[in-house]
Design an enzyme around this catalytic site. Sequence first.
Site, short mmCIF file in Angstrom:
data_model
loop_
_atom_site.label_atom_id
_atom_site.label_comp_id
_atom_site.label_asym_id
_atom_site.label_seq_id
_atom_site.Cartn_x
_atom_site.Cartn_y
_atom_site.Cartn_z
CG HIS A 1 39.37 44.05 29.28
ND1 HIS A 1 39.68 42.73 29.50
CD2 HIS A 1 38.10 44.06 28.79
CE1 HIS A 1 38.66 41.97 29.17
NE2 HIS A 1 37.69 42.75 28.74
CG HIS B 1 33.77 45.19 30.80
ND1 HIS B 1 33.31 44.00 31.32
CD2 HIS B 1 34.48 44.86 29.69
CE1 HIS B 1 33.73 43.00 30.58
NE2 HIS B 1 34.44 43.49 29.56
CD GLU B 2 35.80 47.25 27.04
OE1 GLU B 2 36.95 46.79 26.92
OE2 GLU B 2 34.77 46.58 26.78
CG HIS C 1 44.62 41.83 33.39
ND1 HIS C 1 44.01 40.80 32.71
CD2 HIS C 1 45.58 41.23 34.13
CE1 HIS C 1 44.56 39.65 33.05
NE2 HIS C 1 45.53 39.88 33.90
#
Length: 651
Positions: free
Chosen positions: A443, A439-440, A446
Site C-alpha cells: 500500500h 502487505h502494508e 503505491h
Amino acid sequence: MFIEFNVDNLKDFPKELENLLQKQQNSIDLIAKEATNYKESIKVLEDLDEELETFFTPLSHLNSVLNSKETQKAYEESLPLLSNFSSYVSTHKQLYEKIKSLSSSSDEEKRVLNLLKRDFILSGAELNQENKDRLKEINLTLSELSNQFSQNLLDATNAYELIITDSKDVEGIPNSELEQAKVEKDGKISYKFTLQMPSYIAYMTYGPNRELREELYKAYNTRAPQNQEIIEKILKLKKEKASILGFKSYAEYALQTRDAKSSEDVIEFLEELVKLSKPQAIKEVEELKAFAKELDNIENLQPFDIAYYSEKLKKEKFNFDETETKPYFELYKTLNGMLSLVSKLFNVEFKEVTAKVWHNCVKVYDIYENNNLFARIYFDLEARESKRGGAWMHNWQSHYKDSNEKEHLASAFVVCNFAQSSKDMPTLLRHDDVVTLFHEMGHAIHHLFSKVNERHISGIEGVAWDVVEFPSQFLENFAYERNILKEFACHYQTNQPIPNELLTKIKSSKNFLAAMGMLRQLEFALFDFKLHQKLYKGSEISQLLDTIREDTAIIKPPSYVKFEHGFAHIFAGGYAAGYYSYKWAEVFSADAFFACLDNGEFNKEQAKAYKEHILEKGATKEMSSLYIDWLKRRPNTKSLIKLYEIENEQK
C-alpha cells in the site's frame, strides 16, 4: 519538504481547525467567483486539500495509535467541522458550475476534471436545497456513528482480560507468547490474555484448554453489543443517502466509483468463487474433524477449535509449527530486509532519519531514487493498549506540483500490532506477520512512488476501492518465495540463515486449508454487499448472515456470535458495499504475481514495468486500463484459483 509530525495543543485543536476551514471556505468562494482557468481553480483547490490533509492527519493518526481521552475529545469535536466543510464544498453549486466550464491541456487534467464532476454529482451538487441540507445531516451523523462504532469496539477490546493461574492451561504455548502474557504478583505467576490480536490469536491457536478457548472466543464475538443500534442507524442513513442521490440501493451508489460495473457482476463474481472453493473446503473440514476426533476425541468441532486443531494438523502434515519461523524474523531485521528487497526490485534507497514521532518505537526513513529524495515513510509496528487493533497504511502528504509549480513529496505511515518487545525478548514475527508487513508496504509504495503532478489522482488518491488492495496483495505474495526470504531471514541470536527445510515448509503449507479461508472471506463479502442492496432491520441482519452461511460456513458458529458488531471494515472503515474488493483486487494481484515471477525470482524487468505502469501512475486512468497498458490484457480470474491451488478449477 516534509512537514514535522506535531499535535501540540489538543485542547485548542478543534478551534484551530475551525479557523482553517473558515479560511479555506473563503478561498473556495473566491475560486468559484473569480477563477478563469484550471491553474487558478483546480491547482489552488489541490493546495487547499493538501493543507487540510497535513493539518488534520496527525490528529486522526494519533487518535488511532496513541488513543487517549484528550485525542478522543479533540477528534470527536473535529468531525462535525470536517463533515460540514465537506458538505459545503461538495454541494457548492457555483464551484461545480466553474469546474464544468473548465477546459484542460493534458490527459491528467482531463482525468481530474472528469472525476471531480462525477464526485460533485455523487455528493449532491445537482440536488435542490432541501435535499442538500438533508444529505449534509446524513453525512455528519454517519461520521459520528462510525467513530462511535470504532470507539465501542476499542473500549470493549481493552476492557476484557482472561487471567490463567494453572500452568496446565498454557502448556504448549510458545515461550515468546508466554513471556508477553506473564504477570507476576506477590511472587506468583499468572498469565493474562486479552482480545488484542497478538494475545487473542496466541491462545486461540495454542491454548490447550477448550473451555478457556470458548470463553475467549465468546468474549471476542460478543464485543460491543451497543453497536447493534449503531449498525441499524448506519444502514438506514446509507439507504436514505442513496435514495436522495437517485440510486436504488447503497450498493448501487457505491459502485459508481468502483472498477466493478454492476451489482450483478459483484454477486456473480463472489458466488462463482464460492462454487470453486466449496468442494475443496468440505474436504478440508472433514479432514480437520477426523484429526480432532482422533487426537482428542472431539465429536463436534466448533469454530473456537479451528485455529487450535489447524495448527496441530499443519504441524503433523508438514512438520511445521508457525512459531518455528519466529526466531528467524526478528521485527527490525525483517523490516530492514524488506526495505532492502524493495530497494533492489524498484531501484530506490531507504535511509533512516531522525524526525519527530509520536512514540519511541517509530522508525522513519527517507526514500531516494537516483540520489534524489522523493518520499518519507514512518513505521509504527508494535502493539500497545492505546493503539487501535489491526494493520494499516495511512497516507499523509501527497506527491504533486502545486499552483506555483513547486513539487511536493509524499509521506505515509505503516502501522501494525506485532507483540511488544521486552527487556528479555525482542519482537519475533510469525511468518503470517511478515506477510502482513509486506502487505502494508505494498500500500505504502503505491502512494509513495507516485510521479503524478495532479494531487487528486496521485498515489492512492482517486484509486477505486475495489482495486486499491491490488498493490498490497501483489507484494505480499512474494513474502512466500524462498529466494526472497533467504535474503534477510536469519536467527536473531546466532545470525544463522533460515534453513532450506523451513523455507520449504513455509511454501508447502502456504495454501493449507486455503479453501476454508477463501469461503470465510467470501462470506464476509457477500454479507456486506447484500446488506447494502436493500434495507435490513433488527434480526433481519443476522438472518441474512445465517442465510449466506448456508453456502459458506461448513462449521456453523454458535448462536451467540454477533460478527456484525465487530465488522469495523464496513461500519467504521470505509468498506461498505466494498468488502468484495479484497477478492476483486486479488485477481489483479495474482495475475500480476505470475507475470512477474521467473523460477522463484522476481523478474526485474517486469518489476520496473510494474513500477512505471502501476505504482507511478496513481489514478491517471482506471486500474483496468493501466493494467492493459502494462501487460496488454485484462487480468485472468483463473490466476486467483491457481494462486490458492484450488483443485476443482472449472474448465
